[in-house]
Design an enzyme around this catalytic site. Structure first.
Site, short mmCIF file in Angstrom:
data_model
loop_
_atom_site.label_atom_id
_atom_site.label_comp_id
_atom_site.label_asym_id
_atom_site.label_seq_id
_atom_site.Cartn_x
_atom_site.Cartn_y
_atom_site.Cartn_z
N HIS A 1 79.86 49.11 36.03
CA HIS A 1 79.70 49.54 34.65
C HIS A 1 80.18 48.47 33.68
O HIS A 1 79.57 48.24 32.63
CB HIS A 1 80.50 50.82 34.38
CG HIS A 1 80.01 52.03 35.11
ND1 HIS A 1 78.70 52.45 35.07
CD2 HIS A 1 80.66 52.93 35.90
CE1 HIS A 1 78.57 53.55 35.80
NE2 HIS A 1 79.74 53.86 36.31
N HIS B 1 82.78 49.92 41.83
CA HIS B 1 81.92 50.85 41.09
C HIS B 1 82.14 50.68 39.59
O HIS B 1 81.16 50.59 38.82
CB HIS B 1 82.25 52.28 41.51
CG HIS B 1 81.56 53.34 40.70
ND1 HIS B 1 80.45 54.02 41.15
CD2 HIS B 1 81.82 53.83 39.46
CE1 HIS B 1 80.05 54.88 40.22
NE2 HIS B 1 80.88 54.79 39.18
N GLU B 2 83.41 50.63 39.18
CA GLU B 2 83.69 50.49 37.75
C GLU B 2 83.29 49.11 37.23
O GLU B 2 82.89 48.97 36.08
CB GLU B 2 85.18 50.75 37.49
CG GLU B 2 85.64 52.15 37.87
CD GLU B 2 84.83 53.25 37.20
OE1 GLU B 2 84.30 53.01 36.09
OE2 GLU B 2 84.71 54.35 37.78
#
Length: 422
Positions: free
Chosen positions: A24, A20-21
């Site tokens: 980003h 998920h990170e």
């Protein structure tokens, strides 16, 4: 095996958070934003290493992660005389966040801030994390649906009811079930019903319904051989499946066996959509459901099984890995564990799309508002209104964080005191 199931979900969630990170991180770096830190977890640092200008590491509490980008808040603050009371406190909270964000921006890095990105690039950065969870879920559901298979009732009998009973328990007065009277046994496979070939449970149900209470010639496979017997279904009145009243249906007294059967790839999008829509519905009802869970903790009311925390998810994973049930082997356990992990990723996707800071949806909403305001001004030939001061939302952010913390504690207590079990 219980702790093996817990470990599978724990490791799977940590990997999901890390990805998920990365969702980003990659677009942020691609667009030139300076990223000082990428960490999985919170609290004290267990391990870290520096690659270029970014420190990568793992922290002690693996309940999340973060990518620190410089300039999350624009420097344009509120002008004018300081206000008093609650509004003054809100101004100070916003200014503190704005000042901290400005301290991260070294001279010459102003063009590398998050706030300097165009609206499409901001959206790409913030959508990257939730979309990564959606992709993970889609991959896992593909493995389950098209690879391992979904549970489908077969034409093999798993259990023969000894009687026909309206109470669920057999007594001396209850007649033998049609299947028991015809000599069927557990493990038999019904291959034909009144001349109609039977390939799965759906075929069998359709054939029984079509024949009603008339005697049926049934061909049965047992221990590699076949024999024929006659079964006369008994008409029984019971509640309708749609809850609209009662219905009279033919009853034989058998239970089917479930087996995993791979499905076409075209089934995967439907599964992903169904789970996503169901999760979104739960999120919309979350305040009401949390109130119900809190009430259940102090009363005899049943616990809502649709909402649970990480402890509850770990418990379910442990039970999946350790439960002792016939015809529930390694393949079935793997399918259920992967489905659980996929559902948790869907939950991360949906929850992060809530348009409130500090969630990703809050930054997405801010970028959309900024872009819309600029386009509206350009369309009306007005001056560019500039950046949206998202730092002004920090008081609300603290309130949302407090609510999330309270929800986490409530679910943890409920998962321990009144757990959801298989």
């Amino acid at each position: 095996m219980f702790w093996f199931g817990v470990l599978v979900i724990a490791v799977g969630l940590v990997i999901s958070i890390a990805l998920h990170e990365i969702g980003h991180l990659l677009p942020a770096k691609r667009f030139g934003v300076k990223v000082p830190q990428y960490f999985v977890g919170f609290g004290p640092t267990l391990w870290s290493t520096r690659r270029g200008e970014t420190e990568y590491g793992v922290k002690a509490v693996p309940l999340g992660g973060f990518v620190r980008m410089i300039g999350m808040f624009p420097p344009n603050g509120r002008q004018g005389e300081p206000r008093r009371g609650l509004r003054g406190w809100m101004d100070r909270v916003s200014e503190d966040a704005r000042s901290y964000s400005a301290q991260e921006v070294d001279p010459g890095d102003e063009h590398r801030t998050f706030y300097s990105l165009s609206t499409p690039k901001k959206l790409a950065v913030m959508f990257g994390g939730p979309v990564m969870n959606l992709v993970i879920a889609a991959v896992l559901f593909t493995i389950v649906v098209a690879g391992l298979g979904t549970a489908v009732a077969t034409n093999r009998v798993s259990a023969v009811s000894p009687c026909v009973s309206t109470t669920g328990e057999c007594t001396a007065e209850d007649p033998a079930s049609p299947a028991a009277a015809a000599g069927l046994e557990d493990g038999d496979r019904i291959v034909a019903w009144n001349g109609e070939s039977i390939d799965d449970w759906a075929d069998l149900v359709a054939a029984i319904s079509a024949g009603g209470a008339d005697p049926a010639e049934v061909r049965v496979e047992r221990d590699g051989g076949e024999f024929t017997t006659t079964i006369t279904p008994e008409m029984t009145t019971r509640p309708a499946a749609d809850g609209s009243g009662s219905e009279t249906t033919p009853i034989v007294g058998i239970t089917g066996t479930f087996a995993l059967q791979p499905q076409p790839l075209t089934e995967v999008p439907g599964v992903v959509w169904q789970v996503t829509a169901g999760t979104a519905e739960i999120v919309v009802q979350l305040p009401q459901r949390l109130y119900g869970i809190a009430t259940a903790l102090f009363t005899d009311a049943p616990r809502d099984p649709g909402v649970m925390g990480l402890i509850g998810a770990g418990r379910i994973a442990g039970e999946i890995a350790s439960v002792s049930v016939d015809q529930y082997g390694a393949k079935e356990r793997a399918a259920d564990l992967l489905s659980l992990l996929a559902s948790l990723n869907i939950a991360l996707f949906v929850f992060n799309m809530i348009p409130l800071l500090p969630l990703d949806g809050g930054h997405i909403a801010g970028a959309l508002f900024e872009g819309t305001r600029r386009r509206w001004a350009a369309w009306r030939s007005r001056p560019d209104p500039g950046l949206v001061d998202t730092a002004r939302l920090m008081p609300l952010t603290y309130a949302v964080f407090t609510v999330l913390l309270g929800m986490t504690v409530l679910l943890a207590v409920a998962d321990i005191v009144k757990p959801v079990t298989l």
